[in-house]
Scaffold this active site. Structure first.
Site, PDB file in Angstrom:
ATOM      1  CG  ASP A 100     -15.413  -4.256 -16.639  1.00 33.99           C
ATOM      2  OD1 ASP A 100     -14.827  -5.237 -16.162  1.00 33.99           O
ATOM      3  OD2 ASP A 100     -16.606  -4.269 -16.988  1.00 33.99           O
ATOM      4  CG  ASP A 131      -7.118  17.239  -9.885  1.00 32.95           C
ATOM      5  OD1 ASP A 131      -8.070  17.693 -10.560  1.00 32.95           O
ATOM      6  OD2 ASP A 131      -7.115  17.190  -8.651  1.00 32.95           O
ATOM      7  CG  HIS A 184      -7.733  10.747 -27.574  1.00 29.39           C
ATOM      8  ND1 HIS A 184      -7.344  10.774 -28.894  1.00 29.39           N
ATOM      9  CD2 HIS A 184      -6.660  10.280 -26.872  1.00 29.39           C
ATOM     10  CE1 HIS A 184      -6.092  10.344 -28.988  1.00 29.39           C
ATOM     11  NE2 HIS A 184      -5.653  10.046 -27.767  1.00 29.39           N
ATOM     12  CD  GLU A 185      -6.438   9.547 -22.864  1.00 27.46           C
ATOM     13  OE1 GLU A 185      -6.067   8.388 -22.571  1.00 27.46           O
ATOM     14  OE2 GLU A 185      -5.738  10.334 -23.522  1.00 27.46           O
ATOM     15  CG  HIS A 232      -5.922   5.525 -25.920  1.00 23.50           C
ATOM     16  ND1 HIS A 232      -5.352   5.118 -27.106  1.00 23.50           N
ATOM     17  CD2 HIS A 232      -5.575   6.835 -25.761  1.00 23.50           C
ATOM     18  CE1 HIS A 232      -4.681   6.127 -27.644  1.00 23.50           C
ATOM     19  NE2 HIS A 232      -4.809   7.182 -26.848  1.00 23.50           N
ATOM     20  CG  HIS A 261      -2.295   8.112 -30.623  1.00 24.06           C
ATOM     21  ND1 HIS A 261      -1.136   8.341 -29.921  1.00 24.06           N
ATOM     22  CD2 HIS A 261      -3.304   8.506 -29.795  1.00 24.06           C
ATOM     23  CE1 HIS A 261      -1.424   8.854 -28.739  1.00 24.06           C
ATOM     24  NE2 HIS A 261      -2.734   8.960 -28.638  1.00 24.06           N
TER      25      HIS A 261
END
Length: 408
Positions: A33, A71, A87-88, A91, A97
């Protein structure tokens, strides 16, 4: 292996709050997923990672959700990596946000270690619901008359901050940090308590008003008895009275002297912002406003006879209108009235950035900052009222007198 452990920990920060299980895909899974990858995005001190998806990300079923870490960045700062991962992942769960600086979903790192904030919880609960039982009973007394919550306006808490209850006997109790109710007064004449910014007040049946000194059961007399007093309202660092003759008055801060605010009006309800802007809902439905220090009269803000209630959180102003229970927010930048709930509300309450709507069926809802999107906190028909603080903590009083605290 270290990165897998960190990602597992980051996912757990969210899944402990919602009924969703997320685990690493086994090697024989054709399509996971969520995909996490490290790709060179160019040297940057601001672009640490990005999340992309084909679907809306709320069902985790598209198989095309990608978290891409830069990277080219030296991930030697564990705090930054952990914040970025949590945080990501927010999302990927469908969250945008946040406008709250201490929230994980705040768009900037700023070198601050952040944990899941009540604003983050409200957002993710609005999408997925709840994982654990949400309320815990902190008192069960059929004699509870009402509850109030005091929060200081500054970042430094006051010794008097916290939750208070008033019982039918006139006893006032404070809920201590260790979970005990401590009596701060017991006077049979007490009919109302109010508080704000580290100050606690009580009104007696004869209209006299007292301010708690913070010591034992010692209270300072600040308002002489008067059968003209309807109620008291504490906001910012002020205490106000609303009177039968329509006047609104403010304590001068000295002795028992009170200053009347402009001409008498048929006041139905008052509310005060953090900057001491005084809002007044009149019995005609009109809403008027007076700016601190209240020397320039009242400005008419609205003339809708269907207005039934008002509330202020921080500097944001809301009203309840119509028999269907519509909640409307005043967008002061425009300025325009904007409907944010189209039906069902019978009472509204705001504290700081949080707005709550109480429905006749006993259900309690918290605004998600998106018009018409509200997070349901409870749905018991036994609910009587709800209050909260500027940090997102919530308490509910039941018709039975029980007091509950939101814990998840």
């Amino acid at each position: 292996m270290l990165f897998i452990q960190r990602f597992n920990s980051a996912f757990a920060k969210w899944t402990q709050h919602i009924p969703v299980t997320i685990a690493p895909a086994s090697s024989n899974v054709v399509r996971a997923d969520i995909h996490i990858r490290f790709v060179p995005l160019g040297p940057s001190e601001t672009v640490y990672a990005a999340t992309s998806m084909v679907a809306d990300g709320t069902t985790l079923s598209s198989g095309l959700i990608n978290i891409t870490f830069n990277d080219d960045y030296n991930w030697s700062d564990d705090r930054l990596f952990n914040f970025t991962a949590v945080h990501e992942i927010g999302h990927t769960l469908g969250l945008s946000h946040s406008k709250v600086q201490n929230a994980v979903m705040w768009p900037f790192y700023e070198g601050i270690t952040r944990v899941i904030h009540p604003d983050d919880e409200a957002a993710v609960h609005a999408v997925y619901g709840w994982r654990n039982p949400r309320w815990t009973r902190i008192d069960a007394n059929p004699g509870t008359r009402g509850i109030v919550q005091i929060s200081s306006g500054s970042s430094i808490p006051s010794p008097l901050d916290g939750l208070y209850q008033l019982r039918m006997t006139g006893e006032v109790l404070w809920y201590s940090p260790n979970g005990n109710w401590l009596s701060v007064d017991k006077n049979k004449d007490t009919v109302q308590i109010a508080g704000s910014s580290g100050n606690l007040y009580q009104r007696h049946a004869d209209g006299s008003i007292y301010r708690y000194t913070g010591s034992g059961s010692n209270w300072q007399w600040i308002g002489a008895s008067s059968d003209n007093i309807i109620d008291i309202v504490a906001a910012a660092d002020q205490i106000y009275t609303r009177r039968k003759d329509g006047w609104v008055a403010r304590w001068s801060g000295s002795g028992t002297t009170w200053n009347s605010i402009e001409q008498p009006l048929l006041s139905k309800q008052i509310a005060v912002s953090d900057k001491k802007t005084l809002w007044n809902l009149l019995t005609t439905g009109e809403i008027v406003r007076s700016e601190w220090p209240y020397g320039s009269g009242w400005a008419i803000i609205d003339q809708n006879p269907e207005n039934t209630a008002i509330t202020v959180g921080g500097e944001e102003f809301y009203k309840l209108q119509g028999s269907s229970g519509q909640v409307v927010w005043l967008d002061m930048e425009t300025p325009m009235w904007r409907m944010i709930e189209d039906a069902g509300s019978s009472a509204i309450y705001a504290s700081g950035q949080y707005l709550y709507s109480y429905h006749n069926d006993g259900s309690i809802w918290r605004y998600t900052d998106t018009p018409f999107v509200w997070e349901q906190l409870d749905n018991t028909s036994n609910s009587a009222s709800v209050i909260g603080d500027s940090r997102g903590n919530v308490w509910e009083m039941l018709k039975s007198g029980d007091i509950l605290q939101l814990i998840s």
